[in-house]
Design an enzyme around this catalytic site. Structure first.
Site, PDB file in Angstrom:
ATOM      1  CB  SER A 197      26.907   0.581  17.811  1.00  0.00           C
ATOM      2  OG  SER A 197      27.532  -0.347  18.867  1.00  0.00           O
TER       3      SER A 197
ATOM      4  NE  ARG B 206      21.695 -10.580  27.833  1.00  0.00           N
ATOM      5  CZ  ARG B 206      21.262 -11.014  26.813  1.00  0.00           C
ATOM      6  NH1 ARG B 206      20.113 -10.245  26.440  1.00  0.00           N
ATOM      7  NH2 ARG B 206      21.705 -11.842  26.014  1.00  0.00           N
TER       8      ARG B 206
ATOM      9  CB  THR C 281      23.406 -11.145  41.439  1.00  0.00           C
ATOM     10  OG1 THR C 281      22.815 -11.769  42.610  1.00  0.00           O
ATOM     11  CG2 THR C 281      23.382  -9.647  41.161  1.00  0.00           C
TER      12      THR C 281
ATOM     13  CG  ASN D 143      22.853  -8.443  21.066  1.00  0.00           C
ATOM     14  OD1 ASN D 143      23.187  -8.743  22.111  1.00  0.00           O
ATOM     15  ND2 ASN D 143      23.610  -7.558  20.173  1.00  0.00           N
TER      16      ASN D 143
ATOM     17  CG  HIS E 289      25.124  -7.643  25.150  1.00  0.00           C
ATOM     18  ND1 HIS E 289      24.639  -8.495  24.455  1.00  0.00           N
ATOM     19  CD2 HIS E 289      25.258  -7.973  26.194  1.00  0.00           C
ATOM     20  CE1 HIS E 289      24.442  -9.722  25.241  1.00  0.00           C
ATOM     21  NE2 HIS E 289      25.057  -9.375  26.259  1.00  0.00           N
ATOM     22  CG  ASP E 290      26.467   0.476  23.566  1.00  0.00           C
ATOM     23  OD1 ASP E 290      26.701   0.313  22.086  1.00  0.00           O
ATOM     24  OD2 ASP E 290      26.436   1.502  24.119  1.00  0.00           O
TER      25      ASP E 290
ATOM     26  N   GLY F  94      32.988  -0.302  21.730  1.00  0.00           N
ATOM     27  CA  GLY F  94      32.947   1.044  22.817  1.00  0.00           C
ATOM     28  C   GLY F  94      31.462   1.233  22.726  1.00  0.00           C
TER      29      GLY F  94
ATOM     30  CG  ASP G  89      21.642 -10.510  46.567  1.00  0.00           C
ATOM     31  OD1 ASP G  89      22.003 -11.255  45.515  1.00  0.00           O
ATOM     32  OD2 ASP G  89      20.588 -11.058  47.149  1.00  0.00           O
TER      33      ASP G  89
ATOM     34  CB  THR H 175      18.058 -12.998  46.305  1.00  0.00           C
ATOM     35  OG1 THR H 175      19.222 -12.973  45.899  1.00  0.00           O
ATOM     36  CG2 THR H 175      17.963 -13.717  47.741  1.00  0.00           C
TER      37      THR H 175
ATOM     38  CG  ASP I  24      29.477   2.770  19.707  1.00  0.00           C
ATOM     39  OD1 ASP I  24      28.543   2.009  20.084  1.00  0.00           O
ATOM     40  OD2 ASP I  24      30.117   2.466  18.721  1.00  0.00           O
TER      41      ASP I  24
END
Length: 321
Positions: free
Chosen positions: A79, A65, A197, A97, A69-70, A75, A249, A244, A77
């Protein structure tokens, strides 16, 4: 309704642009970038991720994640790792965040070890990208080639994070638009959503679905209500994949077919709309999902990387040099 381009001219030009863009990016990022300058970099990252995931399975989802989120904000980077300064408010405090983004200490540990092996060579952005791949593998999911050579940004933007990161409250049309804004088609959006998942979500995020939506399987609804009261318990956690959760998966898609999606945005992928058939296909074929997910992750890792003389290689991932 999604826009469908008409005519061969549009399709051909789109394909040509995509191929040109891919060629440009691939020439900047290479999988053997650190082969001579920091040959132990990838093994250091892999070992640290394996250890972190072994201690806490949820960390695999958290590192994945973190990469997502970056990359979705200006892009890939790094940040997202920057602390606030007197000149900018960083992305950590954005709604998507704050109090939920995790894994910073793992990235810090990796950075310390990599810096000891080869100071000033490996960027934080590359560490985040490789750690995401290694996390998926550690959870039993697919691998993919991570292009390397990204550099780190010298600024961050809370406003951009607030605007660009898709919300778990979005309807299908908004999800399609949010991903399209980053260059992903609808199939890639569904594949990337399969990251759910594994991992967990806070009661505050899914309470509205539990108490206000009818397309939630009754036994699951009852179970969730016991853990997520109508008021209070905002930080109580429930797994995104109720079957699971510690494995990467295709059970997420099987759950959606059975109205067992935890988040509103999850179940929107199978709610009588244009993505139902894709969800069904992934629920029936783990290998198809794995291949499409890996392909989409390569594309995500190529979102607007800083290369060459742009940006810097931070010595500390939390602050600029």
């Amino acid at each position: 309704m999604a826009f469908k381009p008409q005519g061969h001219m549009f399709s051909f030009s789109s394909i040509l642009f995509s191929l040109l863009f891919a060629t440009i990016v691939s020439s900047e990022l290479t999988s053997n970038c650190y082969e001579s300058t920091c040959p132990r970099a990838l093994s250091i990252i892999r070992s640290a991720v394996i250890n972190a995931v072994a201690k806490e399975h949820r960390m695999g989802a958290s590192l994945l994640r973190l990469h997502f989120h970056d990359c979705f904000v200006n892009g890939c980077d790094a940040s997202v790792l920057l602390d606030d300064t007197s000149t900018f408010t960083g992305e950590k405090s954005a709604g998507a965040n704050v109090n939920s983004l995790r894994g910073f200490e793992v990235i810090d540990d990796i950075k310390t070890k990599v810096e000891a092996a080869c100071p000033g060579v490996v960027s934080c952005a590359d560490i985040v990208a490789v750690a995401a791949r290694d996390s998926v593998v550690a959870l039993g999911g697919p691998s993919w080639n991570v292009g390397l050579g990204r550099r780190d940004s010298t600024t961050a933007s809370k406003d951009a994070a607030t605007k660009d990161i898709p919300s778990p409250l979005m309807d299908l049309s908004a999800l399609i638009s949010a991903f399209a804004n980053k260059g992903f088609n609808t199939q890639e959006m569904v594949a990337l959503s399969g990251a759910h998942t594994t991992g967990q979500a806070r009661c505050q995020i899914f309470r509205g679905r539990v108490y206000n939506e009818t397309n939630l399987e009754s036994n699951l609804a009852a179970s969730l209500k016991s853990n997520c009261p109508s008021s209070g318990g905002d930080s109580n956690l429930s797994p995104l994949d109720v079957t699971t959760n510690v494995y990467f998966d295709n059970a997420y898609f099987k759950n959606l077919v059975n109205n067992k999606g935890l988040l509103h945005s999850d179940q929107q992928l199978f709610s009588g709309g244009s993505t139902d058939s894709q969800v069904t296909a992934y629920s029936n074929s783990a290998s198809t999902f794995s291949a499409d997910f890996a392909s989409a992750m390569v594309k995500m890792g190529n979102l607007s990387p800083l290369t060459g003389n742009s940006g810097e290689v931070r010595a500390n991932c939390h602050k600029v040099n």
